[in-house]
Design a protein around this motif. Structure first.
Motif, PDB file in Angstrom:
ATOM      1  N   UNK A 161     -11.331 145.744 172.550  1.00 19.55           N
ATOM      2  CA  UNK A 161     -12.744 145.709 172.157  1.00 19.55           C
ATOM      3  C   UNK A 161     -13.425 144.565 172.896  1.00 19.55           C
ATOM      4  N   UNK A 162     -14.506 144.881 173.597  1.00 20.79           N
ATOM      5  CA  UNK A 162     -15.205 143.803 174.297  1.00 20.79           C
ATOM      6  C   UNK A 162     -15.981 142.998 173.269  1.00 20.79           C
ATOM      7  N   UNK A 163     -16.186 141.721 173.535  1.00 16.87           N
ATOM      8  CA  UNK A 163     -16.902 140.930 172.533  1.00 16.87           C
ATOM      9  C   UNK A 163     -18.412 141.008 172.706  1.00 16.87           C
ATOM     10  N   UNK A 164     -18.849 141.766 173.716  1.00 15.54           N
ATOM     11  CA  UNK A 164     -20.281 141.981 173.874  1.00 15.54           C
ATOM     12  C   UNK A 164     -20.603 143.393 173.395  1.00 15.54           C
ATOM     13  N   UNK A 165     -21.328 143.491 172.286  1.00 17.89           N
ATOM     14  CA  UNK A 165     -21.546 144.819 171.715  1.00 17.89           C
ATOM     15  C   UNK A 165     -22.516 145.654 172.535  1.00 17.89           C
TER      16      UNK A 165
ATOM     17  N   UNK B 112     -20.855 149.140 177.663  1.00 14.32           N
ATOM     18  CA  UNK B 112     -20.619 150.578 177.600  1.00 14.32           C
ATOM     19  C   UNK B 112     -19.243 150.879 178.177  1.00 14.32           C
ATOM     20  N   UNK B 113     -18.588 151.932 177.660  1.00 13.95           N
ATOM     21  CA  UNK B 113     -17.302 152.319 178.236  1.00 13.95           C
ATOM     22  C   UNK B 113     -17.513 152.921 179.620  1.00 13.95           C
ATOM     23  N   UNK B 114     -16.514 152.783 180.457  1.00 15.56           N
ATOM     24  CA  UNK B 114     -16.597 153.296 181.818  1.00 15.56           C
ATOM     25  C   UNK B 114     -16.257 154.788 181.843  1.00 15.56           C
ATOM     26  N   UNK B 115     -17.258 155.574 182.167  1.00 15.05           N
ATOM     27  CA  UNK B 115     -17.145 157.031 182.164  1.00 15.05           C
ATOM     28  C   UNK B 115     -15.952 157.516 182.994  1.00 15.05           C
ATOM     29  N   UNK B 116     -15.812 156.983 184.203  1.00 17.71           N
ATOM     30  CA  UNK B 116     -14.744 157.450 185.103  1.00 17.71           C
ATOM     31  C   UNK B 116     -13.368 157.148 184.539  1.00 17.71           C
TER      32      UNK B 116
ATOM     33  N   UNK C  17     -14.818 148.008 179.753  1.00 12.46           N
ATOM     34  CA  UNK C  17     -16.235 148.046 179.446  1.00 12.46           C
ATOM     35  C   UNK C  17     -17.046 147.619 180.655  1.00 12.46           C
ATOM     36  N   UNK C  18     -18.070 148.406 180.935  1.00  6.68           N
ATOM     37  CA  UNK C  18     -19.010 148.017 181.985  1.00  6.68           C
ATOM     38  C   UNK C  18     -19.921 146.962 181.395  1.00  6.68           C
ATOM     39  N   UNK C  19     -19.980 145.776 181.981  1.00  6.11           N
ATOM     40  CA  UNK C  19     -20.869 144.773 181.405  1.00  6.11           C
ATOM     41  C   UNK C  19     -22.311 145.279 181.420  1.00  6.11           C
ATOM     42  N   UNK C  20     -22.964 145.173 180.273  1.00  6.76           N
ATOM     43  CA  UNK C  20     -24.342 145.645 180.188  1.00  6.76           C
ATOM     44  C   UNK C  20     -25.269 144.660 180.899  1.00  6.76           C
ATOM     45  N   UNK C  21     -26.276 145.183 181.562  1.00  7.94           N
ATOM     46  CA  UNK C  21     -27.255 144.333 182.252  1.00  7.94           C
ATOM     47  C   UNK C  21     -28.340 143.939 181.261  1.00  7.94           C
ATOM     48  N   UNK C  22     -27.966 143.023 180.385  1.00  6.32           N
ATOM     49  CA  UNK C  22     -28.867 142.682 179.289  1.00  6.32           C
ATOM     50  C   UNK C  22     -29.050 141.174 179.254  1.00  6.32           C
ATOM     51  N   UNK C  23     -30.299 140.726 179.114  1.00  2.00           N
ATOM     52  CA  UNK C  23     -30.535 139.304 178.929  1.00  2.00           C
ATOM     53  C   UNK C  23     -30.793 139.083 177.438  1.00  2.00           C
ATOM     54  N   UNK C  24     -29.874 138.357 176.794  1.00  2.00           N
ATOM     55  CA  UNK C  24     -30.047 138.144 175.356  1.00  2.00           C
ATOM     56  C   UNK C  24     -30.963 136.948 175.128  1.00  2.00           C
ATOM     57  N   UNK C  25     -32.085 137.194 174.461  1.00  2.00           N
ATOM     58  CA  UNK C  25     -33.057 136.125 174.229  1.00  2.00           C
ATOM     59  C   UNK C  25     -32.807 135.448 172.889  1.00  2.00           C
TER      60      UNK C  25
END
Ligand SMILES: Cc1cc2nc3c(=O)[nH]c(=O)nc-3n(C[C@H](O)[C@H](O)[C@H](O)COP(=O)(O)OP(=O)(O)OC[C@H]3O[C@@H](n4cnc5c(N)ncnc54)[C@H](O)[C@@H]3O)c2cc1C
Lengths: 244, 306
Positions: free
Chosen positions: B58-62, B65-69, B168-176
């Motif tokens: 389990x990645x610790x960043x919720x 996303x799982x890697x489709x391939x 897990x593909x790291x999400x391109x998210x900036x957490x504010x």
């Protein structure tokens, strides 16, 4: 900025559901049908963005409810510019996602909004499935949405730990819930202009058959036992019994 | 051969009651339990024949996303049934599998046999029965209070040795900003929920509700208008447009029982209503009701509960 809002059409939230004995399915005849409440929040936010910074707002519906045209006209009256109706029985979240994906092969949107779930199936799968197909991110349930320039958004979204405010790049899909926007009541002018806005009926990819057999309405009989203040210990006992 | 796959996400290294109940209900030649977890150990695996287990880290960043391939490479469509819990990660993985195997995926499944399954719709006001697909996997998300007639009482501790790599593909998210919810008990998991509405008169009166919740180890809920006017946070709002709950006990204080509120709480096993209006619609939908001022009833409950 092009925004697409995917809407479902569902019975009014006060509807009393009944089974049609000839089909063993829920009888939708005579029920008042409305825009799914979460989708209406999504649409309202899209219209607010349009009013604030300018945007082209389209709505799309996959289904064949008898009141489809009337409900889609209401979306236009609320402020959408254009409506698309893929006319086919909606049998599953995946089928709806597939139809919308197919529609998106010829149309480009920066932001796709849906409700967090449709209040009939409560599944919330559609935004998730559509995002997979488009290979773009999705977030749900989103309670706040602000456009940052033309290429990103700031959103407030529920996460496991609580809620997070994040900034993400477009394009993406958001499943919306309140308090993302105020519900809009169509104005007289909105209703008039809705009559002439484009509502395009599209052919489906294909007709899907459902593996559903029958529906059943669940009515739970409650005890309805009255407790007097001077015998409040009866209530205490009930609570202790359940909570032991 | 009947193969079944179950995707679950244990909490604190324990699988949920609904997964245990599912395991006790289904009949299969083989069952594979895929656990999405951070630890290597699960404490409560039932003794069941033909059960195999593997893990997904389990990645610790919720937001990941799982890697489709990678999912594609790691899963084959040999399962007749793929069950999953309705957590975000499990649902995401199950959705990927529905896409890969080109099959239906449904949520809110509350009973299942080898021929058909039932799905709750309209927040539990109705159900649909579906026939089981024979030529493709049936991907079914189970309700959080999935029940069973067969109790399992024997559990073992299992060390996970087999890991599936679907990074897990790291999400391109900036957490504010990240606001942790303060009440430790999540509404969806709570065995007891205490809800309150406009009958509370003002937000500063919530102390007795919080005390009652604390005493009962309960989750806190509220009606929609109360969160609309910011008396309470939105994540406490239950009903048609809020969270749907299904606790063993729901205690509603100063809530009228509008149909949209009921839509979110009807799944409760027992409903107790405290409302001083004899005409309140909630009384008809209560197991126990008391027609008195809540500002008298709740302090008295607090005094008398152990
Ligand atoms: C599309 C739509 C969706 C909606 N979705 C939801 C939803 O998800 N959830 C939801 O809750 N509502 C929802 N609503 C609103 C719903 O219709 C009701 O308006 C709302 O539930 C009422 O909230 P309430 O019971 O707190 O307030 P009220 O209806 O004002 O009831 C307050 C109650 O408190 C009682 N009371 C007052 N003082 C005391 C006292 N001292 N002691 C004991 N009792 C007292 C009164 O008798 C009264 O029954 C929705 C409405 C619409 C139109």
């Amino acid at each position: 900025m092009n925004i697409l809002v995917c809407i479902g059409i569902v019975p009014d939230t006060t509807s009393k559901l009944q089974i049609d004995s000839s089909t063993n399915k829920i009888d939708y005849n005579g029920l008042t049908m409305i825009i799914g409440p979460y989708e209406e929040y999504a649409l309202s936010r899209a219209v607010e963005i349009k009013e604030q910074v300018g945007a082209n707002v389209s709505v799309i519906y996959v289904g064949e409810d008898a009141s489809s045209e009337q409900v889609l006209r209401k979306c236009l009256a609320i402020g959408a510019d254009e409506a698309f109706w893929i006319k086919t029985a909606a049998v599953s979240s995946r089928q709806v996602a597939n139809e919308i994906y197919n529609f998106l092969q010829t149309k480009k949107y920066d932001l796709i909004l849906t409700g967090k779930e449709s209040i009939d199936t409560n599944s919330g799968l559609m935004p998730n499935l559509l995002a997979l197909k488009l290979n773009i991110p999705y977030f749900t349930p989103v309670m706040k949405l602000e456009l940052i320039g033309n290429s990103s958004v700031q959103i407030k979204v529920e996460v496991e730990e609580g809620t997070a405010e994040i900034e993400v790049n477009l394009p993406l899909i958001l499943g919306c819930q309140e308090p993302i926007a105020e519900w809009k009541i169509p104005s007289m002018r909105g209703i008039m202009s809705a009559r002439t806005k484009p509502l395009t009926i599209l052919d489906p990819l294909g007709v899907k058959s459902s593996n559903s057999i029958s529906d059943q309405v669940i009515s739970k009989q409650r005890l309805q036992k009255k407790i007097e203040m001077d015998s409040i210990n009866d209530l205490v006992n009930v609570i202790n019994q359940i909570n032991k | 051969m009947n193969h079944q796959l179950i995707i679950c996400e244990p909490k604190n290294s324990r699988i949920s009651d609904s997964i245990i109940n599912l395991l006790s209900t289904i009949k299969a030649d083989s069952i594979h339990l895929l656990v999405i977890c951070e630890n290597n150990v699960i404490y409560n695996i039932p003794f069941i024949e033909n059960l195999t287990i593997s893990g997904v880290k389990k990645s610790n960043n919720s937001f990941d996303f799982f890697d489709f391939e990678l999912v594609k490479q790691n899963f084959t469509d040999e399962s007749n049934f793929i069950y999953f819990e309705a957590t975000k990660r499990c649902t995401q993985l199950a959705s990927l599998l529905a896409e890969i195997f080109d099959t239906e995926i449904r949520m809110n499944v509350d009973s299942v046999s080898n021929e058909q399954y039932t799905v709750q719709i309209f927040s539990g006001k109705a159900k649909t029965t579906y026939s089981v697909l024979q030529d493709k996997p049936n991907i079914l998300g189970i309700v959080s209070n999935f029940s069973s007639n067969f109790a399992i009482s024997d559990f073992k501790e299992v060390q996970i040795s087999n890991w599936v790599e679907i990074d897990n593909k790291p999400a391109q998210v900036k957490i504010l900003d990240l606001q942790k919810s303060n009440s430790g008990i999540s509404l969806k998991d709570a065995k007891v929920v205490v809800g309150a509405g406009r009958g509370m008169k003002a937000p500063e009166n919530w102390g007795i509700i919080e005390d009652l919740a604390k005493k009962l180890n309960a989750g806190l809920a509220c009606s929609k208008p109360v969160s609309d006017i910011n008396w309470r946070p939105h994540h406490e709002h239950v009903g048609q447009t809020g969270i749907k709950i299904s606790p063993k006990l729901y205690i509603a204080c100063g809530i009228s029982g509008a149909i949209q509120h009921l839509a979110g709480v009807n799944g409760s096993e027992i409903i107790v209503v405290i409302n001083n209006d004899p005409e309140a619609p909630f009384h008809k939908n209560a197991d126990y009701y008391i027609t008195e001022d809540l500002f008298k009833v709740i302090p008295s409950l607090l005094n008398n509960l152990n």
